[in-house]
Design a protein around this motif. Structure first.
Motif, short mmCIF file in Angstrom:
data_model
loop_
_atom_site.label_atom_id
_atom_site.label_comp_id
_atom_site.label_asym_id
_atom_site.label_seq_id
_atom_site.Cartn_x
_atom_site.Cartn_y
_atom_site.Cartn_z
N THR A 63 0.79 -1.24 -0.16
CA THR A 63 0.07 0.01 -0.07
C THR A 63 0.98 1.18 0.07
OG1 THR A 63 -0.08 0.10 2.35
CG2 THR A 63 -1.80 -1.01 1.25
N ASN A 64 0.33 2.39 -0.39
CA ASN A 64 1.04 3.66 -0.53
C ASN A 64 1.66 3.81 1.10
OD1 ASN A 64 -1.64 4.05 0.44
ND2 ASN A 64 -1.72 6.31 -0.34
N ASP A 65 0.75 3.44 2.01
CA ASP A 65 1.37 3.80 3.45
C ASP A 65 2.93 3.00 3.76
OD1 ASP A 65 -0.80 5.55 4.03
OD2 ASP A 65 -1.97 3.57 4.65
N GLU A 66 2.53 1.82 3.00
CA GLU A 66 3.93 0.79 3.32
C GLU A 66 5.19 1.34 2.42
OE1 GLU A 66 1.08 -2.94 4.45
OE2 GLU A 66 1.87 -2.71 2.50
N TRP A 67 4.82 1.92 1.35
CA TRP A 67 5.82 2.30 0.46
C TRP A 67 7.05 2.76 0.68
CZ3 TRP A 67 8.19 0.50 -3.31
CH2 TRP A 67 9.04 0.95 -4.26
N PRO A 68 7.19 3.96 1.49
CA PRO A 68 8.26 4.49 1.88
C PRO A 68 8.94 3.38 2.53
CG PRO A 68 6.48 5.96 2.51
CD PRO A 68 5.90 4.56 2.04
N GLN A 69 8.64 2.64 3.37
CA GLN A 69 9.67 1.54 4.02
C GLN A 69 9.96 0.58 3.06
OE1 GLN A 69 7.64 -0.33 7.66
NE2 GLN A 69 9.47 -1.51 8.15
N THR A 70 9.01 0.01 2.39
CA THR A 70 9.39 -0.99 1.24
C THR A 70 10.28 -0.65 0.34
OG1 THR A 70 7.11 -1.88 1.65
CG2 THR A 70 8.42 -2.79 -0.46
N LYS A 71 10.17 0.96 -0.23
CA LYS A 71 11.12 1.56 -0.92
C LYS A 71 12.44 1.37 -0.46
CE LYS A 71 12.11 5.47 -3.45
NZ LYS A 71 11.58 7.15 -3.72
N SER A 72 12.67 1.94 0.91
CA SER A 72 13.95 1.90 1.68
C SER A 72 14.46 0.47 1.89
CB SER A 72 13.97 2.58 3.06
OG SER A 72 14.99 2.32 3.65
#
Length: 188
Positions: free
Chosen positions: A172-181
């Motif tokens: 999800t977009n909420d998870e994306w920053p952590q997943t991206k990192s």
């Protein structure tokens, strides 16, 4: 749309790609868990023509995957099940020619696509699904940080007539920053 880093380039599929698609898609092991086979050039033409026809509906964007080092097509993927109203879609029907299996290509490809979906298209959810028997794919999806949501039982009928259960994953977009990192660490 052109997505690129030092490893992989992703661009829209074109009718002119038929010969290149056939050359990299003619390996039966690619199609074990897929709904089609590409056994001859005519199959490759049908694959490309069908993908381009569905693209006209706005629900799918068929893409080719290119190895930056050789500048050759090595596989394909799609943004599919696109729902603009609900800002969601799927990365799916991804395949690579076998010589690129277990390389960094797929991770780089997913990173570029997920970045595009969340940061350019503004999607709230990206799903990825696979056959319950495709353990290699499930591990690859989990490896990039997607969350397993469950199994859709008796979801599809395979090309051989057997029943496929579908394993669903999403980010999800909420998870994306952590997943991206997390994914950026995988790319190093």
């Amino acid at each position: 749309m052109l997505l690129e880093n030092s490893i992989v380039k992703i661009r829209p599929l074109q009718i002119e790609d038929v010969d290149a698609i056939y050359e990299v898609a003619k390996y039966p092991e690619i199609w074990t868990h897929m709904s089609i086979n590409v056994d001859c050039k005519e199959d490759a033409l049908k694959y490309v023509e069908s993908a381009l026809k569905i693209k006209e509906t706005g629900t799918e964007i068929p893409l080719v995957i290119i190895d930056v080092k050789t500048n050759t097509i090595i596989g394909s993927t799609k943004l599919m099940d696109i729902d603009q109203k609900h800002k969601r879609g799927e990365i799916g029907f991804t395949w690579l020619t076998p010589s690129y299996w277990r390389t960094s290509i797929n991770t780089n490809c997913k990173y570029l696509l997920l970045s595009y979906c969340f940061e350019v298209l503004g999607w709230h959810r990206v799903q990825i699904k696979t056959d319950h028997e495709n353990i290699r794919s499930q591990k690859a999806i989990e490896r990039i940080g997607a969350k397993k949501e469950g199994i859709l039982r008796n979801h599809m009928i395979r090309k051989d007539g057997t029943i496929r259960h579908t394993v669903m994953f999403s980010i999800t977009n909420d998870e994306w920053p952590q997943t991206k990192s997390y994914m950026e660490q995988l790319l190093k």
